[in-house]
Scaffold this active site. Sequence first.
Site, short mmCIF file in Angstrom:
data_model
loop_
_atom_site.label_atom_id
_atom_site.label_comp_id
_atom_site.label_asym_id
_atom_site.label_seq_id
_atom_site.Cartn_x
_atom_site.Cartn_y
_atom_site.Cartn_z
CE LYS A 191 0.50 1.14 4.66
NZ LYS A 191 1.24 2.29 5.20
N PRO A 243 9.32 -4.45 0.40
CG PRO A 243 10.51 -2.61 -0.44
CD PRO A 243 9.26 -3.42 -0.66
CB ALA A 271 10.87 -2.12 8.83
N GLY A 290 6.95 1.12 5.52
CA GLY A 290 5.77 1.98 5.37
C GLY A 290 4.86 1.54 4.23
N GLY A 322 3.25 -1.55 4.31
CA GLY A 322 2.25 -2.48 4.84
C GLY A 322 2.50 -3.93 4.48
N GLY A 323 3.73 -4.29 4.14
CA GLY A 323 4.01 -5.66 3.68
C GLY A 323 3.59 -6.72 4.70
N GLY A 324 4.03 -6.58 5.94
CA GLY A 324 3.71 -7.58 6.97
C GLY A 324 2.21 -7.64 7.21
CG ASP A 355 -1.15 -0.23 8.26
OD1 ASP A 355 -1.81 0.70 8.75
OD2 ASP A 355 0.06 -0.14 7.95
O1 C5P Z 1 -1.05 -1.70 15.02
P1 C5P Z 1 0.40 -1.84 14.70
O2 C5P Z 1 1.04 -2.96 15.48
O3 C5P Z 1 0.70 -1.93 13.25
O4 C5P Z 1 1.08 -0.51 15.19
C1 C5P Z 1 2.48 -0.37 15.35
C2 C5P Z 1 2.75 0.79 16.28
O5 C5P Z 1 2.35 2.01 15.65
C3 C5P Z 1 1.94 0.73 17.55
O6 C5P Z 1 2.68 0.09 18.55
C4 C5P Z 1 1.74 2.19 17.89
O7 C5P Z 1 2.90 2.66 18.54
C5 C5P Z 1 1.71 2.88 16.55
N1 C5P Z 1 0.36 3.18 16.04
C6 C5P Z 1 -0.37 4.21 16.63
N2 C5P Z 1 -1.62 4.52 16.16
C7 C5P Z 1 -2.13 3.86 15.10
C8 C5P Z 1 -1.39 2.84 14.47
C9 C5P Z 1 -0.14 2.53 14.97
O8 C5P Z 1 0.08 4.82 17.60
N3 C5P Z 1 -3.35 4.17 14.64
#
Ligand code: C5P
Length: 330
Positions: free
Chosen positions: A22, A120, A122, A124, A126-128, A162
């Site tokens: 994405k 790629p 980490a 940005g 959204g791969g994982g 995501d």
């Molecule tokens: O939800 P996910 O594990 O992908 O989020 C990774 C980190 O990004 C979370 O630990 C949080 O610190 C931050 N995050 C956030 N608000 C969001 C999405 C992610 O603070 N809406």
Amino acid sequence: MNLAPESGSSRRSHLQVRAPAKLNLTLGVLGRRDDGYHELESVFARIGIYDDLAAEVIAEWEPSLRGADELVIEPGGSGAPQGGHVAGPDDLVLRAARSLRRHAGRELPRLRFRLTKRIPTAAGMGGGSSDGAAALLLGALAWDLELDAVGLSRMALRLGSDVPFFSSALPVALVRGRGETVATLGSPAAPLGVVTVTPRWPVHTDQVFAAYGQLRGIGPSTARRATATLADLAATGAEPAAIVALAPELREANDLWPAALKVQPSLARARDDLEQALGVPALMSGSGPTLAALYPSPSDAAGAAARLEATAPPSLDGAAIHVAELPAGG
Ligand code: C5P
């Protein structure tokens, strides 16, 4: 459950889906929530860079390391080295499988997942998260589980903010809340071209949000205005040129940019050099470090990427350059 035509599933014993990347065309941070996450408003678009996830049932008689599902990750792309590695239990694919098992509440045959990685990590993109959404889809198919949209979305959100976007299978969406509110936005009238450039240093989302919290005096969000403009355009099936013309505004429409710079100061130079080399604005996707430039067609993007490959500045040494399509609707 929505099975996209591109999923290419075959027999139940051996299934395969494509997991797209994405791009965040805008990313507004509206505030911090009581649960520690942030309230977001963001335009997400699927782009044509894919991981492939396959699953097959491990036969009863086949020896296995553990009595659990397995995941082997193999690098994809031309010139990628052969051979894969066995993933640990925290990988989102295996977490998705465990979450489906809990939902089913009965014995299920073990699955062996095979993930061919091209997006790629980490980065940005959204791969994982996309892999996790693909695993929910594959697992539900392989195990013949009934999942309604609400159950799927809840399970997806538990995997990551995501994941509901990817589980929705929407090509372009307005995403709100922590990531759980996913509303369709119209796709462009014709495919856009995108050049993504992922610097070699990873940037971790949690660190960027932590840095965001420490920054004081961030100005009023330009992201909200850009999101509204894009939503208006999308409602009428925007021509690619109209979206590309918004690039200068979209460049300023990622509220995480100042925080990403705190975490990875090299981003500033990388973006300046990239914009100089391409001659167009570059947006940052998600929490970075992937930078992206928009073009009115995939062939325009391919030409720009070829020129960039030939003249990449030192600040982009080792960066992964991809040409992708942001697909049209219809
Ligand atoms: O939800 P996910 O594990 O992908 O989020 C990774 C980190 O990004 C979370 O630990 C949080 O610190 C931050 N995050 C956030 N608000 C969001 C999405 C992610 O603070 N809406």
